[in-house]
Scaffold this active site. Structure first.
Site, PDB file in Angstrom:
ATOM      1  N   THR A  33      44.582  14.050  57.122  1.00  0.00           N
ATOM      2  CA  THR A  33      43.663  15.188  57.076  1.00  0.00           C
ATOM      3  C   THR A  33      42.251  14.802  57.533  1.00  0.00           C
ATOM      4  OG1 THR A  33      44.935  15.954  55.166  1.00  0.00           O
ATOM      5  CG2 THR A  33      42.818  17.043  55.575  1.00  0.00           C
ATOM      6  N   LYS A  58      43.715  24.614  65.918  1.00  0.00           N
ATOM      7  CA  LYS A  58      42.668  25.339  65.201  1.00  0.00           C
ATOM      8  C   LYS A  58      41.540  25.766  66.161  1.00  0.00           C
ATOM      9  CE  LYS A  58      43.630  23.055  60.760  1.00  0.00           C
ATOM     10  NZ  LYS A  58      43.047  22.300  59.610  1.00  0.00           N
ATOM     11  N   PHE A 116      36.418  23.621  49.214  1.00  0.00           N
ATOM     12  CA  PHE A 116      36.361  23.820  50.669  1.00  0.00           C
ATOM     13  C   PHE A 116      37.012  25.122  51.128  1.00  0.00           C
ATOM     14  CE2 PHE A 116      40.156  21.198  49.786  1.00  0.00           C
ATOM     15  CZ  PHE A 116      41.152  21.907  50.449  1.00  0.00           C
ATOM     16  N   ASN A 153      39.515  19.434  61.975  1.00  0.00           N
ATOM     17  CA  ASN A 153      40.471  18.375  62.323  1.00  0.00           C
ATOM     18  C   ASN A 153      41.526  18.846  63.324  1.00  0.00           C
ATOM     19  OD1 ASN A 153      41.902  20.004  60.626  1.00  0.00           O
ATOM     20  ND2 ASN A 153      42.244  18.488  59.036  1.00  0.00           N
ATOM     21  N   ARG A 204      44.314  13.887  65.248  1.00  0.00           N
ATOM     22  CA  ARG A 204      43.108  14.045  64.433  1.00  0.00           C
ATOM     23  C   ARG A 204      42.144  12.873  64.621  1.00  0.00           C
ATOM     24  NH1 ARG A 204      45.998  16.625  59.044  1.00  0.00           N
ATOM     25  NH2 ARG A 204      45.507  18.816  59.485  1.00  0.00           N
ATOM     26  N   ARG A 210      53.647  15.903  61.531  1.00  0.00           N
ATOM     27  CA  ARG A 210      52.614  15.401  60.609  1.00  0.00           C
ATOM     28  C   ARG A 210      52.128  14.025  61.067  1.00  0.00           C
ATOM     29  NH1 ARG A 210      50.232  18.703  56.611  1.00  0.00           N
ATOM     30  NH2 ARG A 210      49.415  16.702  55.928  1.00  0.00           N
TER      31      ARG A 210
END
Ligand code: UDP
Ligand code: MG
Length: 140
Positions: free
Chosen positions: A91, A9, A57, A112, A102, A85
């Site tokens: 999360t 991200k 969000f 995250n 994370r 994952r």
């Protein structure tokens, strides 16, 4: 041997964590079968996260995901969806297990650092969202 979609991200790219994250991916046995760097438009981010439309969000998530370049990856190898994952962690970085990406690098439930598809169906549609078939290395 399904592929899954991974994203570094904007926070991860901005903080120059891409190399460390890709090392973890390769060390875990996952295979990078496709990779590109790009910046999402607002429309693309809204579409990618359409499943979260209406949640509190959603709009800040779209804003965050369009705030800078991201690195999208097709990840393959045995059990890739679950493996990725697991490597990402929960999360919320504060709740993620130690030694997950994370937990190590995330700074909030929003920022995250990474994304991963959550199952076989989403993996298929999310990979196709960013990659044509001929942009993905075949399974060996
Ligand atoms: N997110 C957020 N607030 C929340 C839950 C999620 O900002 O309360 C963001 C976060 O960046 C997360 C993304 O929305 O990664 C998608 O949420 P999801 O529940 O699908 O979590 P993920 O599958 O990424 O673990
Ligand atoms: Mg999700």
């Amino acid at each position: 041997m399904a592929n899954t979609l991974g994203i570094i991200k904007p926070d991860g790219v901005r903080r120059k964590l891409a190399g460390k994250i890709i090392s973890k991916i390769e060390d875990s046995g996952l295979v990078v079968r496709g990779i590109k760097i790009l910046r999402l438009s607002k429309g693309q981010a809204e579409k990618f996260y359409a499943v979260h439309e209406g949640k509190p969000f959603y709009s800040t998530l779209v804003e965050f995901m369009t705030s800078g370049p991201i690195i999208v990856m097709v990840l393959g190898g045995h059990g890739s969806i679950e493996k990725w994952r697991e490597l990402m962690g929960a999360t919320d970085p504060a709740k993620a297990k130690y030694n997950t990406i994370r937990r190590e690098y995330g700074t909030s439930i929003e920022k995250n650092v990474v994304h991963g598809s959550d199952g076989p169906e989403t993996a298929k549609t999310e990979v196709a969202f960013f990659f044509r078939e001929d942009e993905i290395l075949p399974k060996e």
